[in-house]
Design an enzyme around this catalytic site. Structure first.
Site, PDB file in Angstrom:
ATOM      1  N   ARG A 148      59.550   9.694  -0.448  1.00 33.46           N
ATOM      2  CA  ARG A 148      58.311   8.914  -0.380  1.00 33.46           C
ATOM      3  C   ARG A 148      58.210   7.892  -1.508  1.00 33.46           C
ATOM      4  O   ARG A 148      57.282   7.079  -1.530  1.00 33.46           O
ATOM      5  CB  ARG A 148      57.092   9.844  -0.433  1.00 33.46           C
ATOM      6  CG  ARG A 148      56.950  10.740   0.794  1.00 33.46           C
ATOM      7  CD  ARG A 148      55.700  11.587   0.703  1.00 33.46           C
ATOM      8  NE  ARG A 148      55.586  12.500   1.817  1.00 33.46           N
ATOM      9  CZ  ARG A 148      55.052  12.213   2.987  1.00 33.46           C
ATOM     10  NH1 ARG A 148      54.575  11.003   3.196  1.00 33.46           N
ATOM     11  NH2 ARG A 148      54.980  13.116   3.945  1.00 33.46           N
ATOM     12  N   ARG A 186      45.690   4.149   3.787  1.00 35.93           N
ATOM     13  CA  ARG A 186      47.003   4.797   3.939  1.00 35.93           C
ATOM     14  C   ARG A 186      48.119   3.762   3.978  1.00 35.93           C
ATOM     15  O   ARG A 186      49.195   3.961   3.400  1.00 35.93           O
ATOM     16  CB  ARG A 186      47.029   5.645   5.216  1.00 35.93           C
ATOM     17  CG  ARG A 186      46.314   6.985   5.079  1.00 35.93           C
ATOM     18  CD  ARG A 186      45.906   7.568   6.412  1.00 35.93           C
ATOM     19  NE  ARG A 186      47.002   7.760   7.346  1.00 35.93           N
ATOM     20  CZ  ARG A 186      46.847   7.937   8.655  1.00 35.93           C
ATOM     21  NH1 ARG A 186      45.635   7.930   9.192  1.00 35.93           N
ATOM     22  NH2 ARG A 186      47.878   8.132   9.440  1.00 35.93           N
ATOM     23  N   ARG A 233      43.969   4.748  18.824  1.00 39.21           N
ATOM     24  CA  ARG A 233      44.666   5.936  19.326  1.00 39.21           C
ATOM     25  C   ARG A 233      43.656   7.013  19.733  1.00 39.21           C
ATOM     26  O   ARG A 233      42.678   7.268  19.042  1.00 39.21           O
ATOM     27  CB  ARG A 233      45.606   6.476  18.244  1.00 39.21           C
ATOM     28  CG  ARG A 233      46.431   7.667  18.670  1.00 39.21           C
ATOM     29  CD  ARG A 233      47.534   7.937  17.661  1.00 39.21           C
ATOM     30  NE  ARG A 233      47.031   8.189  16.309  1.00 39.21           N
ATOM     31  CZ  ARG A 233      47.805   8.276  15.224  1.00 39.21           C
ATOM     32  NH1 ARG A 233      49.125   8.110  15.341  1.00 39.21           N
ATOM     33  NH2 ARG A 233      47.284   8.512  14.038  1.00 39.21           N
ATOM     34  N   LYS A 240      58.428   6.713  14.154  1.00 36.34           N
ATOM     35  CA  LYS A 240      59.504   7.556  13.612  1.00 36.34           C
ATOM     36  C   LYS A 240      59.617   8.880  14.363  1.00 36.34           C
ATOM     37  O   LYS A 240      60.712   9.339  14.666  1.00 36.34           O
ATOM     38  CB  LYS A 240      59.253   7.889  12.126  1.00 36.34           C
ATOM     39  CG  LYS A 240      59.455   6.750  11.179  1.00 36.34           C
ATOM     40  CD  LYS A 240      59.651   7.209   9.752  1.00 36.34           C
ATOM     41  CE  LYS A 240      58.693   8.119   9.131  1.00 36.34           C
ATOM     42  NZ  LYS A 240      57.421   8.452   9.332  1.00 36.34           N
ATOM     43  N   ARG A 245      40.529  10.961  16.254  1.00 35.16           N
ATOM     44  CA  ARG A 245      40.592  11.676  14.986  1.00 35.16           C
ATOM     45  C   ARG A 245      39.768  10.975  13.922  1.00 35.16           C
ATOM     46  O   ARG A 245      39.739   9.746  13.837  1.00 35.16           O
ATOM     47  CB  ARG A 245      42.055  11.775  14.520  1.00 35.16           C
ATOM     48  CG  ARG A 245      42.865  12.790  15.270  1.00 35.16           C
ATOM     49  CD  ARG A 245      44.332  12.739  14.936  1.00 35.16           C
ATOM     50  NE  ARG A 245      44.597  12.479  13.514  1.00 35.16           N
ATOM     51  CZ  ARG A 245      45.813  12.431  12.986  1.00 35.16           C
ATOM     52  NH1 ARG A 245      46.871  12.612  13.759  1.00 35.16           N
ATOM     53  NH2 ARG A 245      45.994  12.196  11.711  1.00 35.16           N
TER      54      ARG A 245
END
Length: 213
Positions: free
Chosen positions: A88, A169, A125, A15, A158
């Protein structure tokens, strides 16, 4: 005028990349509730002071105040916006229509992708804090393992990009997104793009969707 856009997608679905493309190439204005909140507090406005007191007390900003924030920063006459990160849930989607969009030409674009692919993408990532470059050990590995191609700095994994956190999540996202998609689809305002395609292909598809609206 171009339609108001509501971008819907799981973390890591692309996004942010496409929002930047829409801003740079199509003249859209970006609405991020987090950015607006920080900017309003920095302005020291009456609304900003209200927001600061809510956050200082350790509370989440309620939906009514978020709508107040959006109304204070959106001029739908003559401007096209990207709503990113909001709504959301279904209640927020309905409230956005009723209190902000108020019948304006708008559409929701869903970045459709297998959540297992996203989990793999995010877990692999790696980021370079100084240069801002983002790598993926599978799809875009650095030339030298653990080092940024641009700056040579050490790449960072991270802490919240571990599989358990990412999977949690995604589960939360899935629970909330289905009613939102049903809501927009029922109104004929939902478009889906294959977010597993390349960023270039996704952007071309989004442009076609906007041009045909």
């Amino acid at each position: 005028m171009k339609p108001q856009l509501i971008l819907i997608g799981a973390p890591g679905s692309g996004k942010g990349t496409q929002a930047k493309n829409l801003i740079d190439e199509m003249g859209y204005n970006h609405i991020s509730t987090g950015d607006l909140l920080r900017a309003e507090i920095a302005k020291g406005s009456e609304l900003g002071q209200k927001l600061k007191s809510i956050l200082d007390a350790g509370n989440l900003v309620d939906d009514a105040t978020v709508l107040e924030l959006l109304n204070a920063n959106c001029e739908l006459e003559g401007k096209s916006y990207i709503f990113d990160g909001y709504p959301r849930n279904l209640e927020q989607a309905k409230a956005l229509d009723e209190h902000v969009l108020k019948g304006a030409n708008s559409m929701a674009i869903y970045f459709d992708i297998d959540l297992e692919i996203l989990i793999e993408r995010i877990v692999n990532r790696r980021t370079a804090p100084k240069s801002g470059e983002i790598y993926n050990l599978i799809t875009r590995p650095p030339k030298v393992p653990g080092k940024c191609d641009v700056s040579g700095e050490d790449l960072v994994h991270r802490k919240d990009d571990n599989e358990d956190t990412v999977r949690n999540r995604m589960n939360i996202f899935k629970e909330n997104v289905d009613p939102i998609l049903e809501y927009y689809e029922g109104q004929g305002r939902l478009q889906r793009v294959n977010a597993a395609s390349s960023a270039v292909e996704v952007f071309e598809l989004i442009k076609k969707i906007i041009d045909n609206k």
